[in-house]
Design a protein around this motif. Structure first.
Motif, PDB file in Angstrom:
ATOM      1  N   GLY A   9       1.119  -1.205  -0.257  1.00 46.33           N
ATOM      2  CA  GLY A   9       0.063   0.086   0.110  1.00 46.33           C
ATOM      3  C   GLY A   9       0.925   1.084   0.060  1.00 46.33           C
ATOM      4  N   GLY A  10       0.093   2.303  -0.178  1.00 46.02           N
ATOM      5  CA  GLY A  10       0.827   3.706  -0.151  1.00 46.02           C
ATOM      6  C   GLY A  10       0.097   4.890  -0.685  1.00 46.02           C
ATOM      7  N   SER A  11       0.668   6.004  -1.115  1.00 46.41           N
ATOM      8  CA  SER A  11      -0.041   7.040  -1.490  1.00 46.41           C
ATOM      9  C   SER A  11       0.458   7.337  -2.828  1.00 46.41           C
ATOM     10  CB  SER A  11       0.390   8.071  -0.677  1.00 46.41           C
ATOM     11  OG  SER A  11      -0.243   8.126   0.574  1.00 46.41           O
ATOM     12  N   VAL A  12      -0.432   7.541  -3.876  1.00 47.13           N
ATOM     13  CA  VAL A  12      -0.055   7.655  -5.188  1.00 47.13           C
ATOM     14  C   VAL A  12      -1.229   8.927  -5.645  1.00 47.13           C
ATOM     15  CG1 VAL A  12       0.741   5.433  -5.742  1.00 47.13           C
ATOM     16  CG2 VAL A  12      -1.507   6.147  -6.031  1.00 47.13           C
ATOM     17  N   GLN A  13      -0.720   9.404  -7.103  1.00 47.31           N
ATOM     18  CA  GLN A  13      -1.523  10.291  -7.484  1.00 47.31           C
ATOM     19  C   GLN A  13      -2.663   9.514  -8.710  1.00 47.31           C
ATOM     20  OE1 GLN A  13       0.857  13.314  -9.446  1.00 47.31           O
ATOM     21  NE2 GLN A  13       0.770  14.709  -7.670  1.00 47.31           N
ATOM     22  N   ALA A  14      -3.691  10.290  -8.811  1.00 47.84           N
ATOM     23  CA  ALA A  14      -4.863   9.727  -9.709  1.00 47.84           C
ATOM     24  C   ALA A  14      -3.930   9.509 -10.811  1.00 47.84           C
ATOM     25  CB  ALA A  14      -5.887  10.628  -9.706  1.00 47.84           C
ATOM     26  N   GLY A  15      -4.263   8.198 -11.374  1.00 46.90           N
ATOM     27  CA  GLY A  15      -3.727   7.777 -12.737  1.00 46.90           C
ATOM     28  C   GLY A  15      -2.604   6.878 -12.405  1.00 46.90           C
ATOM     29  N   THR A  78       1.301 -16.907  -2.209  1.00 46.39           N
ATOM     30  CA  THR A  78       1.154 -15.310  -2.396  1.00 46.39           C
ATOM     31  C   THR A  78      -0.077 -14.806  -3.359  1.00 46.39           C
ATOM     32  OG1 THR A  78       3.272 -14.998  -1.564  1.00 46.39           O
ATOM     33  CG2 THR A  78       2.148 -13.087  -2.504  1.00 46.39           C
ATOM     34  N   MET A  79      -0.684 -13.840  -2.938  1.00 46.24           N
ATOM     35  CA  MET A  79      -1.869 -13.322  -4.144  1.00 46.24           C
ATOM     36  C   MET A  79      -1.311 -11.921  -4.141  1.00 46.24           C
ATOM     37  SD  MET A  79      -5.721 -13.118  -3.309  1.00 46.24           S
ATOM     38  CE  MET A  79      -5.668 -11.747  -1.726  1.00 46.24           C
ATOM     39  N   TYR A  80      -1.883 -11.379  -5.476  1.00 45.30           N
ATOM     40  CA  TYR A  80      -1.367 -10.072  -5.726  1.00 45.30           C
ATOM     41  C   TYR A  80      -2.781  -9.234  -6.267  1.00 45.30           C
ATOM     42  CZ  TYR A  80       3.189 -11.911  -5.866  1.00 45.30           C
ATOM     43  OH  TYR A  80       4.344 -12.918  -5.612  1.00 45.30           O
ATOM     44  N   LEU A  81      -2.662  -7.882  -6.127  1.00 47.24           N
ATOM     45  CA  LEU A  81      -3.409  -7.072  -6.590  1.00 47.24           C
ATOM     46  C   LEU A  81      -2.901  -5.909  -7.344  1.00 47.24           C
ATOM     47  CD1 LEU A  81      -6.560  -6.634  -6.895  1.00 47.24           C
ATOM     48  CD2 LEU A  81      -6.531  -5.061  -5.107  1.00 47.24           C
ATOM     49  N   GLN A  82      -2.735  -6.101  -8.739  1.00 47.36           N
ATOM     50  CA  GLN A  82      -2.187  -4.777  -9.456  1.00 47.36           C
ATOM     51  C   GLN A  82      -3.423  -3.992  -9.958  1.00 47.36           C
ATOM     52  OE1 GLN A  82       1.072  -4.464 -10.553  1.00 47.36           O
ATOM     53  NE2 GLN A  82       0.117  -2.549 -11.308  1.00 47.36           N
ATOM     54  N   MET A  83      -2.979  -2.707  -9.341  1.00 48.48           N
ATOM     55  CA  MET A  83      -4.093  -1.699  -9.436  1.00 48.48           C
ATOM     56  C   MET A  83      -3.656  -0.250 -10.267  1.00 48.48           C
ATOM     57  SD  MET A  83      -5.211  -1.412  -5.383  1.00 48.48           S
ATOM     58  CE  MET A  83      -3.828  -0.761  -4.832  1.00 48.48           C
ATOM     59  N   ASN A  84      -3.989  -0.215 -11.595  1.00 47.53           N
ATOM     60  CA  ASN A  84      -3.783   0.646 -12.386  1.00 47.53           C
ATOM     61  C   ASN A  84      -4.767   1.621 -12.755  1.00 47.53           C
ATOM     62  OD1 ASN A  84      -1.351  -0.627 -12.904  1.00 47.53           O
ATOM     63  ND2 ASN A  84      -2.602  -1.959 -14.647  1.00 47.53           N
ATOM     64  N   SER A  85      -4.711   2.722 -13.283  1.00 48.51           N
ATOM     65  CA  SER A  85      -5.497   4.020 -13.526  1.00 48.51           C
ATOM     66  C   SER A  85      -6.263   4.200 -11.996  1.00 48.51           C
ATOM     67  CB  SER A  85      -6.419   3.548 -14.527  1.00 48.51           C
ATOM     68  OG  SER A  85      -5.565   3.260 -15.536  1.00 48.51           O
ATOM     69  N   LEU A  86      -5.532   4.265 -11.017  1.00 46.40           N
ATOM     70  CA  LEU A  86      -5.937   4.504  -9.470  1.00 46.40           C
ATOM     71  C   LEU A  86      -7.075   5.943  -9.752  1.00 46.40           C
ATOM     72  CD1 LEU A  86      -3.411   3.072  -7.449  1.00 46.40           C
ATOM     73  CD2 LEU A  86      -5.752   2.495  -7.208  1.00 46.40           C
ATOM     74  N   LYS A  87      -8.198   5.894  -9.094  1.00 45.98           N
ATOM     75  CA  LYS A  87      -8.773   7.019  -8.824  1.00 45.98           C
ATOM     76  C   LYS A  87      -8.982   7.537  -7.314  1.00 45.98           C
ATOM     77  CE  LYS A  87     -11.709   5.297 -12.735  1.00 45.98           C
ATOM     78  NZ  LYS A  87     -13.136   4.964 -12.947  1.00 45.98           N
ATOM     79  N   PRO A  88      -9.144   8.701  -7.070  1.00 49.64           N
ATOM     80  CA  PRO A  88      -9.203   9.123  -5.442  1.00 49.64           C
ATOM     81  C   PRO A  88     -10.416   8.297  -4.599  1.00 49.64           C
ATOM     82  CG  PRO A  88      -9.145  11.115  -7.011  1.00 49.64           C
ATOM     83  CD  PRO A  88      -9.191   9.970  -7.902  1.00 49.64           C
ATOM     84  N   VAL A 122      -4.393   2.410   1.075  1.00 48.35           N
ATOM     85  CA  VAL A 122      -4.102   3.033  -0.357  1.00 48.35           C
ATOM     86  C   VAL A 122      -4.936   4.302  -0.285  1.00 48.35           C
ATOM     87  CG1 VAL A 122      -4.635   2.707  -2.717  1.00 48.35           C
ATOM     88  CG2 VAL A 122      -3.817   0.620  -1.321  1.00 48.35           C
ATOM     89  N   THR A 123      -3.904   5.267  -0.564  1.00 51.46           N
ATOM     90  CA  THR A 123      -4.419   6.618  -0.538  1.00 51.46           C
ATOM     91  C   THR A 123      -4.074   7.242  -2.079  1.00 51.46           C
ATOM     92  OG1 THR A 123      -4.219   6.986   1.584  1.00 51.46           O
ATOM     93  CG2 THR A 123      -4.305   8.941   0.330  1.00 51.46           C
ATOM     94  N   VAL A 124      -5.121   7.708  -2.712  1.00 53.50           N
ATOM     95  CA  VAL A 124      -5.153   8.182  -3.924  1.00 53.50           C
ATOM     96  C   VAL A 124      -5.439   9.688  -4.056  1.00 53.50           C
ATOM     97  CG1 VAL A 124      -5.745   8.178  -6.655  1.00 53.50           C
ATOM     98  CG2 VAL A 124      -5.575   6.115  -4.989  1.00 53.50           C
TER      99      VAL A 124
END
Length: 126
Positions: A9-15, A78-88, A122-124
């Motif tokens: 997890g972490g902080s990212v900008q939208a997109g 192990t399981m993964y979740l790839q998250m792209n085009s993240l939105k707020p 997760v913070t967008v």
């Protein structure tokens, strides 16, 4: 003792993108439903995606289809979740869960999972 440990997890900008991981131990990883849920304070826990470790069948919430991809590495439990085009609106605490009864539409029901991780934030930002 069963343990599910999330990371990534972490902080990212939208997109932007993030990849969450869930490492399972003390648990028979094969032939189980492994899922990702998310929760915002004051709201119900929401099913995001689930994978059946015995055959790879996947389930997704409509809100993340085409943007998120759930996968697994059976050799690493192990399981993964790839998250792209993240939105707020994807901002939440994300939890890993494991169960045996979460088939069909039950995949999105938290009470059909037996084990839970502690969560990763997760913070967008917009």
């Amino acid at each position: 003792q069963v343990q599910l440990v999330e990371s990534g997890g972490g902080s990212v900008q939208a997109g932007g993108s993030l990849r969450l991981s869930c490492a399972a131990s003390g648990y028979t990883y094969s032939s189980r439903y492994m899922g990702w849920f998310r929760q915002v304070l004051g709201k119900e826990r929401e099913g995001v995606a689930t994978i059946y470790t015995g055959g790879g069948r996947t389930y997704y919430a409509d809100s993340v289809k085409g943007r998120f991809t759930i996968s697994q590495d059976n050799a690493k439990n192990t399981m993964y979740l790839q998250m792209n085009s993240l939105k707020p609106e994807d901002t939440a605490m994300y939890y890993c869960a494991a169960g045996v009864l979460a088939y069909g539409e039950r995949w999105r029901e938290p009470h059909d999972y037996d084990y839970w991780g502690q969560g990763t934030q997760v913070t967008v930002s917009s």
